[in-house]
Structure formats: structure tokens, C-alpha cells
Design a protein around this motif. Structure first.
Motif, PDB file in Angstrom:
ATOM      1  N   UNK A 178       0.833  -1.205   0.000  1.00 32.25           N
ATOM      2  CA  UNK A 178       0.000   0.000   0.000  1.00 32.25           C
ATOM      3  C   UNK A 178       0.865   1.252   0.000  1.00 32.25           C
ATOM      4  N   UNK A 179       1.972   1.212   0.722  1.00 32.29           N
ATOM      5  CA  UNK A 179       2.865   2.375   0.771  1.00 32.29           C
ATOM      6  C   UNK A 179       3.492   2.633  -0.592  1.00 32.29           C
ATOM      7  N   UNK A 180       3.786   1.576  -1.347  1.00 31.64           N
ATOM      8  CA  UNK A 180       4.352   1.737  -2.688  1.00 31.64           C
ATOM      9  C   UNK A 180       3.333   2.384  -3.622  1.00 31.64           C
ATOM     10  N   UNK A 181       2.076   1.976  -3.490  1.00 34.27           N
ATOM     11  CA  UNK A 181       1.010   2.568  -4.307  1.00 34.27           C
ATOM     12  C   UNK A 181       0.873   4.049  -3.992  1.00 34.27           C
ATOM     13  N   UNK A 182       0.876   4.375  -2.702  1.00 36.56           N
ATOM     14  CA  UNK A 182       0.741   5.773  -2.299  1.00 36.56           C
ATOM     15  C   UNK A 182       1.934   6.600  -2.778  1.00 36.56           C
ATOM     16  N   UNK A 183       3.117   5.993  -2.804  1.00 37.39           N
ATOM     17  CA  UNK A 183       4.313   6.701  -3.274  1.00 37.39           C
ATOM     18  C   UNK A 183       4.174   7.034  -4.757  1.00 37.39           C
ATOM     19  N   UNK A 184       3.659   6.085  -5.545  1.00 37.92           N
ATOM     20  CA  UNK A 184       3.458   6.332  -6.982  1.00 37.92           C
ATOM     21  C   UNK A 184       2.438   7.446  -7.205  1.00 37.92           C
ATOM     22  N   UNK A 185       1.380   7.419  -6.409  1.00 39.43           N
ATOM     23  CA  UNK A 185       0.357   8.456  -6.537  1.00 39.43           C
ATOM     24  C   UNK A 185       0.904   9.820  -6.126  1.00 39.43           C
ATOM     25  N   UNK A 186       1.732   9.832  -5.101  1.00 36.66           N
ATOM     26  CA  UNK A 186       2.337  11.086  -4.649  1.00 36.66           C
ATOM     27  C   UNK A 186       3.206  11.695  -5.742  1.00 36.66           C
ATOM     28  N   UNK A 187       3.990  10.867  -6.404  1.00 40.74           N
ATOM     29  CA  UNK A 187       4.845  11.346  -7.491  1.00 40.74           C
ATOM     30  C   UNK A 187       4.010  11.882  -8.640  1.00 40.74           C
ATOM     31  N   UNK A 188       2.928  11.179  -8.968  1.00 42.92           N
ATOM     32  CA  UNK A 188       2.048  11.619 -10.055  1.00 42.92           C
ATOM     33  C   UNK A 188       1.409  12.962  -9.713  1.00 42.92           C
ATOM     34  N   UNK A 189       0.979  13.135  -8.453  1.00 39.83           N
ATOM     35  CA  UNK A 189       0.371  14.410  -8.042  1.00 39.83           C
ATOM     36  C   UNK A 189       1.352  15.561  -8.194  1.00 39.83           C
ATOM     37  N   UNK A 190       2.598  15.330  -7.794  1.00 38.87           N
ATOM     38  CA  UNK A 190       3.603  16.385  -7.897  1.00 38.87           C
ATOM     39  C   UNK A 190       3.841  16.769  -9.353  1.00 38.87           C
ATOM     40  N   UNK A 191       3.919  15.788 -10.232  1.00 38.01           N
ATOM     41  CA  UNK A 191       4.144  16.066 -11.652  1.00 38.01           C
ATOM     42  C   UNK A 191       2.985  16.854 -12.257  1.00 38.01           C
ATOM     43  N   UNK A 192       1.781  16.578 -11.768  1.00 42.65           N
ATOM     44  CA  UNK A 192       0.580  17.188 -12.333  1.00 42.65           C
ATOM     45  C   UNK A 192       0.125  18.423 -11.549  1.00 42.65           C
ATOM     46  N   UNK A 193       0.907  18.823 -10.531  1.00 39.10           N
ATOM     47  CA  UNK A 193       0.557  19.972  -9.699  1.00 39.10           C
ATOM     48  C   UNK A 193      -0.848  19.827  -9.124  1.00 39.10           C
ATOM     49  N   UNK A 194      -1.163  18.637  -8.654  1.00 33.97           N
ATOM     50  CA  UNK A 194      -2.490  18.343  -8.106  1.00 33.97           C
ATOM     51  C   UNK A 194      -2.415  18.194  -6.596  1.00 33.97           C
ATOM     52  N   UNK A 195      -3.462  18.622  -5.919  1.00 36.15           N
ATOM     53  CA  UNK A 195      -3.499  18.525  -4.462  1.00 36.15           C
ATOM     54  C   UNK A 195      -3.990  17.167  -3.991  1.00 36.15           C
ATOM     55  N   UNK A 196      -4.831  16.531  -4.779  1.00 35.44           N
ATOM     56  CA  UNK A 196      -5.398  15.233  -4.408  1.00 35.44           C
ATOM     57  C   UNK A 196      -5.221  14.247  -5.547  1.00 35.44           C
ATOM     58  N   UNK A 197      -5.384  12.968  -5.239  1.00 34.50           N
ATOM     59  CA  UNK A 197      -5.273  11.948  -6.284  1.00 34.50           C
ATOM     60  C   UNK A 197      -6.415  12.076  -7.289  1.00 34.50           C
ATOM     61  N   UNK A 198      -7.606  12.424  -6.795  1.00 36.79           N
ATOM     62  CA  UNK A 198      -8.743  12.609  -7.703  1.00 36.79           C
ATOM     63  C   UNK A 198      -8.451  13.744  -8.688  1.00 36.79           C
ATOM     64  N   UNK A 199      -7.848  14.807  -8.204  1.00 41.11           N
ATOM     65  CA  UNK A 199      -7.483  15.929  -9.067  1.00 41.11           C
ATOM     66  C   UNK A 199      -6.406  15.514 -10.058  1.00 41.11           C
ATOM     67  N   UNK A 200      -5.467  14.675  -9.608  1.00 36.02           N
ATOM     68  CA  UNK A 200      -4.409  14.183 -10.487  1.00 36.02           C
ATOM     69  C   UNK A 200      -4.991  13.323 -11.607  1.00 36.02           C
ATOM     70  N   UNK A 201      -5.972  12.510 -11.275  1.00 38.26           N
ATOM     71  CA  UNK A 201      -6.628  11.664 -12.278  1.00 38.26           C
ATOM     72  C   UNK A 201      -7.293  12.524 -13.347  1.00 38.26           C
ATOM     73  N   UNK A 202      -8.025  13.540 -12.901  1.00 36.51           N
ATOM     74  CA  UNK A 202      -8.702  14.422 -13.851  1.00 36.51           C
ATOM     75  C   UNK A 202      -7.708  15.201 -14.699  1.00 36.51           C
TER      76      UNK A 202
END
Length: 210
Positions: A178-202
Motif C-alpha cells: 500500500x505504501x508503494x502505491x501511495x508513493x506512486x500516486x504522490x509522485x504523479x500528483x507532484x508532476x501534475x501539480x495536483x493537491x489530491x489523487x482525484x485531481x491528479x486523475x482528472x
């Protein structure tokens, strides 16, 4: 003055540049970064709040000669040098809110345009001040450049979350912790300048990355 932030994941470099732009614009500024599909990746405004409300309520962005100038060309110019029609006298009205003198800066390709306006009430901006403002805007444009791609692991993590899976179940499907999944999502959010994972997805969908 109020500062309006949209779809933003902030970092210290961007924060410092915004402070710098604020110091360069005594009467406030408007900044729309990387306008794509008719919406900016980030937008900031520090103009008089009453003017912001008036501007928004009357949908002036659709008629604003400064916006038209920024969309149609790149570079920097004083507001007084813009000769585009202003039938609704938006600039005259803006002056009553303290936005008397200003500079408009536009940069980037049409597919990812950045437009900024900086204002002051006492005098025209000097050539040196315009050059400094332009440099700050260009730096902000560069620092907030959306990613051209996400890694396969980041895309996979976003897709798992977009499917409705919770972290634990999503991690199990991928065969990772689960921590690895959250780490991937965290990196994606930073790249996309998103505050949340839902925002990163959009955001990833908006930029055709997902």
C-alpha cells in the motif's frame, strides 16, 4: 488582497516567484499558467477583490482586450500600447479600481499559453521593470510546465484509483504494498501539480496522459 489558486500543488520555487511578481506589481497581478483546452493549469489573482468580483460576474474575460492580446501574440507590452477594441470599456472601468497602468506578458505555444498582467496605480512601468516582470513570468511558465508523460507505474496507480479501488485493494491487485502505491500516486500528483489523487486523475485525463 485575495490570492486565488486553482488546481495547484505548490513548491517553494513557485511560491518565491509569486512573491517576486507581487513585489513587481504594486496594484496586483493576474496570472494564468499553461492555458490548455480553454482552462489554465494554475491561475492566480491579487487585484482588488471588488474588481475581481465585478470582472467575474460580468464575464469580462470573454471581452477583455488584454486577454485577446495575450492569446493572439507573445511578448510584453504596456496596457496603454494595446490598440485592440474595448467596446465595453473594461480598461476604463478597471482604472476606477486602481488598475491604471499595467503590462501584459504572454508566452508559450498556443497549446499551452501563459498570460499575465501586472498593474500599478501611480505611473507607467519602465522598460527595466517590464523586463523583470517578463523574466519572472517566463520562469513561472517554465517551473509549472506540465509533464509530457507519466511513468507506466504512475499511470497504473492512477487507473487503479480511478476504477474505484481503495488503497489496500488496489495495491493487492498490482502486487505491491500500500505504501508503494501511495508513493506512486504522490509522485504523479507532484508532476501534475495536483493537491489530491482525484485531481491528479482528472488532470492526467485533461492532458491526454491517462
Amino acid at each position: 488582497m485575495r490570492l486565488y489558486l486553482y488546481n495547484m500543488g505548490r513548491n517553494h520555487v513557485i511560491d518565491n516567484l509569486l512573491v517576486e511578481l507581487g513585489e513587481q506589481a504594486p496594484a496586483g497581478y493576474y496570472l494564468a499558467l499553461h492555458i490548455r483546452f480553454a482552462a489554465p493549469l494554475m491561475m492566480f489573482q491579487t487585484f482588488n477583490p471588488d474588481w475581481i468580483d465585478r470582472y467575474t460576474q460580468n464575464a469580462y474575460a470573454l471581452r477583455d482586450p488584454l486577454v485577446a492580446w495575450g492569446i493572439s501574440r507573445t511578448g510584453a507590452t504596456r496596457w496603454s500600447a494595446i490598440d485592440l477594441p474595448d467596446p465595453f470599456e473594461i480598461m476604463r472601468e478597471a482604472a476606477t479600481y486602481g488598475l491604471v497602468y499595467g503590462v501584459c506578458v504572454s508566452c508559450g505555444p498556443m497549446s499551452s499559453r501563459t498570460i499575465a498582467s501586472a498593474a500599478r496605480a501611480d505611473r507607467e512601468f519602465t522598460d527595466e521593470e517590464i523586463a523583470a516582470i517578463t523574466g519572472t513570468v517566463l520562469h513561472l511558465h517554465h517551473e509549472t510546465e506540465p509533464p509530457d508523460n507519466l511513468t507506466p507505474a504512475e499511470i497504473e496507480a492512477l487507473k487503479i484509483l480511478a476504477s474505484g479501488e481503495r488503497y489496500a485493494a488496489g495495491a493487492a491487485r498490482l502486487g505491491i504494498s500500500e505504501s508503494a502505491l501511495k508513493a506512486r500516486l504522490s509522485t504523479a500528483r507532484k508532476k501534475l501539480f495536483a493537491r489530491t489523487s482525484a485531481e491528479a486523475i482528472q488532470r492526467a485525463k485533461d492532458y491526454r496522459l491517462l
